[in-house]
Scaffold this active site. Structure first.
Site, PDB file in Angstrom:
ATOM      1  N   SER A  18       0.828  -1.211   0.000  1.00 52.26           N
ATOM      2  CA  SER A  18       0.000   0.000   0.000  1.00 52.26           C
ATOM      3  C   SER A  18       0.861   1.260   0.000  1.00 52.26           C
ATOM      4  O   SER A  18       0.590   2.223  -0.720  1.00 52.26           O
ATOM      5  CB  SER A  18      -0.927   0.010   1.221  1.00 52.26           C
ATOM      6  OG  SER A  18      -1.829  -1.062   1.179  1.00 52.26           O
ATOM      7  N   GLY A  91      -5.222  -3.633  -8.851  1.00 53.22           N
ATOM      8  CA  GLY A  91      -6.341  -2.722  -8.629  1.00 53.22           C
ATOM      9  C   GLY A  91      -5.885  -1.423  -7.996  1.00 53.22           C
ATOM     10  O   GLY A  91      -6.432  -0.344  -8.277  1.00 53.22           O
ATOM     11  N   ASP A 310      -7.780  -7.767   3.608  1.00 50.08           N
ATOM     12  CA  ASP A 310      -6.724  -8.544   2.948  1.00 50.08           C
ATOM     13  C   ASP A 310      -6.272  -9.748   3.761  1.00 50.08           C
ATOM     14  O   ASP A 310      -5.697 -10.693   3.217  1.00 50.08           O
ATOM     15  CB  ASP A 310      -5.505  -7.658   2.657  1.00 50.08           C
ATOM     16  CG  ASP A 310      -5.747  -6.719   1.485  1.00 50.08           C
ATOM     17  OD1 ASP A 310      -6.638  -7.002   0.664  1.00 50.08           O
ATOM     18  OD2 ASP A 310      -5.047  -5.692   1.392  1.00 50.08           O
TER      19      ASP A 310
END
Length: 424
Positions: A18, A91, A310
């Site tokens: 991230s 994504g 996740d």
């Protein structure tokens, strides 16, 4: 995967996905150079770097290492790409980068692999269109063709909690005229906000609302990306399976919006202590010492589900080994990931002989079950492949996971790293 009797040792993880995505994108539109140490080695984050190069951003790997990246920022204006931007399986890349492309003075197209081409994009298309960009898609899915514009600020109430969408709109807000305000229904990961501040932007957070003023300039940084907590989840769950296990995890991201995983693991019986804690560019980083114990059970629902989205695959994969089992609710989002993760988890657990109740928005997995080694499918999903390699450690007999090479999407060195820690 062969059964194990214990997990012991120390592991240092690749950089958090991230944060790596966000640092690479912000380094590209900052002024001056940035050096990113421990950048994620996963294919997803490589897709982001590939897109930045196609947009005229110069970067290179330094010191002969895959995980040290130097980026020369171009400022807020990028260069029109000569061909479609390949987002691969990511994504994060396609959603967050769309916020930057919406504010450029050119048209661009973003595409991806077969899995990404099924992922919903309306959640970024709608607000970016309201800000002034023109976006066409294939029935709300990739490929996306974005014609950038002089964006205007927006007040936007997000219908679905998504850190990717929030970051996309913050990036667009940075390029817009006026102050953009975004309100999320549930608190999500705040890596976008922290990264923007690290690169010099000012923004304001109040409750579930965050505001950013357009036109701010960013400056390059030197940063070490903390170890990926979602990748650590697999090793932590492996340690949880064996009462005698002892595991050390160094340089690990400890961001409070991500650390719910540690709370839930402690709740079900893993003994966890933090031996060192530092703040680096606004992110908390620490060293964990963990020991296995008796595993109880848990219910994951509401805001907790959003915080653990996740990590749910690996928690579900070890659920049969807990005493009371694990129930997952409010997780419909899992059906829209690289695979339909609810269906993938249920199929593999059943193949291993477990009872599991599959629901539209989650799973109920009873505890006190024994699993048998068998042939399983990865469904082309990196988290499913890795999750069931952990379940296999306590199964009776060997387990074969087909398509396990997809783990490289987030963690190319996962299986060797796991073998280093396993005692048989």
């Amino acid at each position: 995967m062969r059964p194990a009797r214990n997990v012991r040792g120390s592991v240092s993880l690749p950089g958090d996905k991230s944060i790596s995505h966000r640092y690479a994108m912000l380094a590209a539109i900052a002024e001056g150079p940035s050096r990113l140490d421990n950048y994620s080695t996963g294919a997803d984050c490589a897709s982001t770097l590939g897109c930045m190069r196609s947009l005229g951003v110069k970067w290179e790997r330094k010191d002969g290492a895959d995980n040290v990246i130097e980026v020369l920022g171009t400022g807020l204006s990028l260069t029109a790409p000569s061909q479609a931007l390949d987002c691969g399986n990511s994504g994060s890349t396609i959603r967050m980068l769309s916020g930057i492309l919406a504010g450029q003075r050119f048209s661009s197209e973003m595409e991806g692999d077969e899995s990404l081409s099924r992922r919903p994009m309306e959640r970024v298309i709608r607000p970016l269109t309201a800000m002034g960009a023109q976006i066409t898609s294939h029935n709300g899915c990739p490929p996306l063709r974005i014609t950038g514009a002089e964006l205007k600020a927006i007040d936007y109430k997000m219908p679905v909690a998504s850190a990717q969408v929030k970051t996309c709109l913050l990036f667009a807000g940075l390029l817009a005229d006026g102050e953009t305000r975004i309100e999320e229904p549930l608190r999500t990961r705040d890596h976008g906000e922290i990264a923007l501040r690290a690169f010099g932007a000012q923004l304001e957070r109040k409750g579930h609302q965050v505001r950013i003023r357009g036109g701010q300039r960013l400056r390059g940084i030197e940063a070490r990306v903390p170890g990926d907590l979602s990748s650590a989840a697999f090793f932590l769950c492996a340690a949880a399976l064996f009462p005698g296990s002892q595991l050390t995890v160094t340089n690990l991201l400890m961001n409070p919006t991500r650390a719910r995983l540690l709370d839930i693991l402690a709740q079900i019986g893993l003994r966890i202590s933090v031996t060192q804690l530092d703040e680096i560019h606004g992110e908390l980083v620490g060293t964990l010492q963990v020991e296995g114990g008796r595993l109880k059970g848990a219910t994951i629902a509401g805001a907790e589900t959003a915080a653990l989205i996740d990590e749910i695959p690996v928690l579900a994969a070890i659920a049969p080994y807990t005493e009371q089992g694990i129930e997952v609710r409010d997780a419909k989002e899992l059906r829209l990931k690289e695979s339909d993760r609810i269906a993938s988890i249920a199929a593999n657990l059943r193949a291993m002989g477990a009872q599991v109740e599959e629901r539209e928005d989650g799973l109920k997995i009873p505890g006190g079950q024994a699993l048998g080694g068998t042939e399983l499918e990865s469904f082309g999903d990196h988290r499913i492949a890795m999750a069931f390699s952990i379940a296999a450690l306590r199964a009776q007999g060997d387990t074969l996971i087909r398509g396990s090479e997809c783990a490289a999407i987030s963690y190319p060195g996962f299986f060797p790293a796991l073998e280093e820690l396993v005692e048989r």
